[in-house]
Enzyme design. Structure first.
Site, mmCIF file in Angstrom:
data_model
loop_
_atom_site.group_PDB
_atom_site.id
_atom_site.type_symbol
_atom_site.label_atom_id
_atom_site.label_comp_id
_atom_site.label_asym_id
_atom_site.label_seq_id
_atom_site.Cartn_x
_atom_site.Cartn_y
_atom_site.Cartn_z
ATOM 1 N N TYR A 127 -19.791 27.157 -2.327
ATOM 2 C CA TYR A 127 -20.585 27.243 -2.018
ATOM 3 C C TYR A 127 -20.972 28.505 -1.766
ATOM 4 O O TYR A 127 -21.690 28.945 -0.869
ATOM 5 C CB TYR A 127 -20.004 27.135 -0.183
ATOM 6 C CG TYR A 127 -19.604 25.670 -0.273
ATOM 7 C CD1 TYR A 127 -18.282 25.231 -0.398
ATOM 8 C CD2 TYR A 127 -19.463 24.988 1.082
ATOM 9 C CE1 TYR A 127 -17.726 23.828 -0.641
ATOM 10 C CE2 TYR A 127 -18.990 23.428 1.618
ATOM 11 C CZ TYR A 127 -18.094 23.264 0.292
ATOM 12 O OH TYR A 127 -18.243 22.028 1.020
ATOM 13 N N LYS A 176 -6.558 24.814 -9.080
ATOM 14 C CA LYS A 176 -7.081 23.898 -9.625
ATOM 15 C C LYS A 176 -7.278 24.832 -11.103
ATOM 16 O O LYS A 176 -8.364 24.855 -12.411
ATOM 17 C CB LYS A 176 -8.626 23.419 -10.513
ATOM 18 C CG LYS A 176 -8.759 21.955 -11.434
ATOM 19 C CD LYS A 176 -8.080 21.264 -10.761
ATOM 20 C CE LYS A 176 -8.304 20.073 -12.478
ATOM 21 N NZ LYS A 176 -7.136 18.651 -12.145
ATOM 22 N N ASP A 209 -5.529 18.165 -7.432
ATOM 23 C CA ASP A 209 -5.383 16.638 -7.635
ATOM 24 C C ASP A 209 -3.745 16.319 -7.035
ATOM 25 O O ASP A 209 -3.759 15.283 -6.485
ATOM 26 C CB ASP A 209 -5.746 16.318 -8.859
ATOM 27 C CG ASP A 209 -5.582 17.089 -9.964
ATOM 28 O OD1 ASP A 209 -4.980 18.007 -9.695
ATOM 29 O OD2 ASP A 209 -5.334 16.789 -10.930
ATOM 30 N N ASP A 233 -12.039 22.202 2.260
ATOM 31 C CA ASP A 233 -13.071 20.822 2.961
ATOM 32 C C ASP A 233 -12.244 19.699 2.636
ATOM 33 O O ASP A 233 -12.331 19.305 3.717
ATOM 34 C CB ASP A 233 -14.255 21.015 2.131
ATOM 35 C CG ASP A 233 -15.894 20.735 2.972
ATOM 36 O OD1 ASP A 233 -14.878 20.175 4.095
ATOM 37 O OD2 ASP A 233 -16.568 20.330 2.457
ATOM 38 N N ASP A 237 -9.879 17.352 5.459
ATOM 39 C CA ASP A 237 -10.603 16.116 6.362
ATOM 40 C C ASP A 237 -9.511 15.127 5.577
ATOM 41 O O ASP A 237 -9.197 14.472 5.943
ATOM 42 C CB ASP A 237 -11.796 15.478 5.160
ATOM 43 C CG ASP A 237 -12.869 15.989 5.921
ATOM 44 O OD1 ASP A 237 -13.113 16.661 6.486
ATOM 45 O OD2 ASP A 237 -13.979 14.497 5.975
#
Ligand code: NAD
Length: 337
Positions: A127, A176, A209, A233, A237
């Protein structure tokens, strides 16, 4: 204004924003918070009224009051519009985004007893806002992800301090680093260093993942998740989905001296103006705001009333399996207070 009154900047927002924000302020008033609300525009409403998405007077009001309650904002799709939320987070250095999810009985969720907090780094990573199309034919684009040691350390320390303060047992750093060796690699290195300073808290690490799969298969293993901006983010969710959807998910954007409280979800244009929105997300964000302002007794009262409404199915909204609207749901909470 009474000199002892706390000023709160309120941005009602777009779409379902005004309905759910008004529900929250009614509830805050009902428990005697005695806040002085100062209203400001942002998003589509601001574009119409002031010709820009984030007017300077809105920024000035947030800077003056230091605490804001914000409805979701619609960022028009198209060239030249930067996300208003990203701009606000950068402008006020709101480096931590605290997204708790908690199960309420009576929701259409797949699990019970979920209690997970995602601590999302809020100003760095993907971002950074740096990126462009790099070929003349427009067929090649690049984006820059920035992670600094200072930024990573701040967010991981924030997560461990939260764990201590709230008597939490475990912090899982999600990354990651196996592929994004520079950025995610630095985040993981710093997370390990910070973890060593908190021997009283159990530390874990997980590749993003695998974390997605583990959250779906066995979410009860998680307590606090700390991660970088984009992963946070998406994971938050996913976590909202574990407790009944986006209508149940609040978010606190915390900086050194300023904080903005909001729902995780967007302006839900598909149900805007229909009295269908579940205001729980913003009511829970108000509870976060009260805790931030050391008004935990009032926060507890609202949480108990909300819990009772949802568990008893009294006038709940459709996403919760009920048949009622935002106004009726809010009345059910107000009656219990
Ligand atoms: P959304 O979160 O607005 O909606 C996704 C789905 O969830 C929709 O079906 C919606 O009806 C439902 N939903 C969301 N909140 C609900 C609630 N309180 N009660 C019941 N159902 C609810 O996502 P979107 O449609 O992808 O985005 C719409 C707009 O919101 C876009 O302009 C986007 O940029 C913006 N947005 C803003 C924020 C923010 O301001 N924090 C966050 C995300 C998206």
């Amino acid at each position: 204004m009474n000199p002892t009154q706390q000023n709160i900047t309120v941005i009602r927002g777009d779409g379902i924003g005004p309905d759910i924000i008004d529900a929250a302020t009614k509830i805050l008033d009902k428990v005697g918070c005695n806040f002085n609300y100062e209203y400001a525009d942002a998003g589509l409403m601001a574009l119409e009224n002031h010709g820009e998405l984030l007017p300077q007077e809105t920024l000035d009001l947030i800077a003056k009051n230091k605490v804001a309650l914000k409805g979701p904002l619609t960022t028009p799709v198209g060239e030249g519009f930067t996300s208003i939320n990203v701009s606000l987070r950068k402008q006020f250095k709101l480096y931590a985004n605290l997204r708790p999810v908690l199960s309420f009985k009576g929701t259409k969720a797949r699990y019970e007893d979920i209690d997970i907090i995602t601590v999302r780094e809020n100003t760095q990573g993907m971002y950074s806002g740096l990126g462009q199309v790099v070929s003349a034919d427009g067929n090649e684009a690049e984006a820059v992800s920035i992670i600094t040691r200072e930024g990573a350390e701040k967010i991981v320390v924030f997560a461990y301090e939260l764990a201590r303060r709230e008597g939490r047992k475990k912090v899982t750093a999600v990354h990651k680093a196996n592929i994004l060796k520079s950025t995610s690699g630095l985040f993981l290195k710093v997370a390990r260093e910070v973890a060593a300073r908190y021997p009283d808290i159990q530390s874990d690490e997980m590749i993003v993942d695998n974390c997605c799969m583990q959250l779906v298969m066995n979410p009860h293993q998680f307590d606090i998740i700390v991660t970088t901006n984009l992963f946070g983010d998406i994971l938050s969710d996913l976590c909202a989905g574990l407790v009944g959807g986006l209508g149940m998910a609040p978010g606190a954007n915390i900086g050194e001296d300023c904080a903005i409280f909001e729902a995780v979800h967007g302006s839900a244009p598909d149900i805007a103006g229909m009295n269908l929105a579940n205001p729980t997300s913003v009511i829970l964000a108000s509870i976060q705001m009260l805790e931030y302002l050391n008004m935990a007794d009032k926060a507890d009262r609202i949480r108990a009333a909300l819990k009772d409404v949802i568990e008893s199915g009294d006038r709940t909204t459709r996403d919760l399996g009920g048949e009622h609207g935002t106004l009726e749901f809010t009345d059910a909470v107000l009656e219990r207070l």
